[in-house]
Design an enzyme around this catalytic site. Structure first.
Site, PDB file in Angstrom:
ATOM      1  N   SER A  85       0.806  -1.223   0.000  1.00 34.00           N
ATOM      2  CA  SER A  85       0.000   0.000   0.000  1.00 34.00           C
ATOM      3  C   SER A  85       0.838   1.271   0.000  1.00 34.00           C
ATOM      4  CB  SER A  85      -0.938   0.006   1.207  1.00 34.00           C
ATOM      5  OG  SER A  85      -0.201   0.073   2.416  1.00 34.00           O
ATOM      6  N   LYS A 137       0.999   4.779   7.094  1.00 32.96           N
ATOM      7  CA  LYS A 137       0.360   5.530   6.017  1.00 32.96           C
ATOM      8  C   LYS A 137       0.917   6.947   6.024  1.00 32.96           C
ATOM      9  CE  LYS A 137      -2.534   2.131   5.048  1.00 32.96           C
ATOM     10  NZ  LYS A 137      -2.449   1.343   3.797  1.00 32.96           N
TER      11      LYS A 137
END
Length: 296
Positions: A85, A137
């Site tokens: 990701s 993230k």
């Protein structure tokens, strides 16, 4: 001149003893057989000395454990990247050092500089759906921001956000992913509690980030489960900021690269993309060019 020698007179001193003659002038004196055993034997250390050595070794081990726990608890902690990701910024198999001093009112600043969270920072945090897991993230929305995505591109307060780190690899159409927030249809992967909360925070097609919360996205924008699917990251859930890739294990990604599908990536030998060295070489188990790389 004549020297006179007196003779015929016995001396009063006792006669000299006569030594026994050796049987032969060339006879050898037998030597004793050579004994290879040590003259002095080394005694075994007493039990008290052995116990003292074991005690010292145990104390050293305890010191190492205490220092390691202190470092992990208050300063830095290692993490490994398990998913795609955050590509291409972070690759599967990257090992990170995370600065855990951020957020402290008086940070000790022992290993890495601490600081507050800024837009564009990478953070490691407890997954809101399952706090036992850690995710990494990039912070996109700060408290008070009005955020939306159009065609996958982020706008903050009606202004497009420059994101040089984001990549948009080929993927099928997904209105919820690319036109966020979208209240007409929900993705099957959306957390139910987040779907309910999000509806209370959307006005005029924009999502307002509440206080002490952050909206985060993955750099691999089309292949990332992030705040779009499970909500905000509370400030209390933030563990720290990654600042160094100290090692990178070669784990080829299944994510599409340069138009290549995941199925093609599994079809057999192929040319490795940048950042994925040839695993057939003797040292191909690691990405040596990523070792000790600063994370941005």
């Amino acid at each position: 001149m004549t020297l006179a020698v007196e003779t015929g007179r016995q001396l009063d001193s006792p006669p000299l003893p006569v030594l026994p003659q050796s049987p032969s002038a060339h006879s050898e004196v037998p030597s004793a057989p050579f004994d290879s055993s040590p003259l002095v034997s080394t005694p075994a250390p007493p039990p008290a000395t052995q116990r003292h050595s074991l005690l010292q070794a145990f104390q050293s081990l305890v010191y190492v454990i205490v220092v390691a726990l202190f470092i992990i608890t208050f300063t830095v902690q290692p993490f490994r990247i398990p998913s795609e990701s955050m590509e291409p910024t972070l690759l599967v198999g990257d090992f990170l050092l995370v600065d855990k001093q951020m957020g402290l009112e008086v940070p000790p600043r022992v290993f890495a500089p601490a600081g507050v969270v800024h837009r564009g920072d990478l953070i490691v945090f407890h997954y809101p759906v399952n706090p036992a897991l850690h995710l990494v993230k990039r912070v996109v929305g700060l408290p008070g921001d009005r955020l939306r995505l159009r065609d996958g591109r982020v706008s903050i307060d009606d202004r497009p956000l420059a994101e040089p780190y984001a990549v948009f690899r080929p993927a099928g159409p997904d209105p919820y992913r690319d036109e966020f927030p979208r209240l007409t249809t929900a993705d099957p992967g959306v957390d139910t509690r987040w779907w309910i909360q999000m509806r209370t925070l959307v006005a005029h097609g924009e999502l307002t980030v509440p206080p002490d919360s952050y909206f985060v996205l993955g750099d691999n924008r089309n292949d990332s489960e992030d705040s779009r699917y499970w909500g905000f990251v509370p400030s209390a859930a933030i563990v720290g900021k990654p600042f160094l890739i100290y090692f990178s294990l070669n784990s080829p990604s299944l994510t599409s690269t340069a138009g290549q599908t995941s199925a093609a990536a599994l079809s057999g030998p192929r040319a490795e993309p940048p950042g994925h060295p040839d695993t057939r070489s003797a040292f191909g188990f690691a990405r040596w060019d990523r070792t000790l790389r600063i994370v941005h």
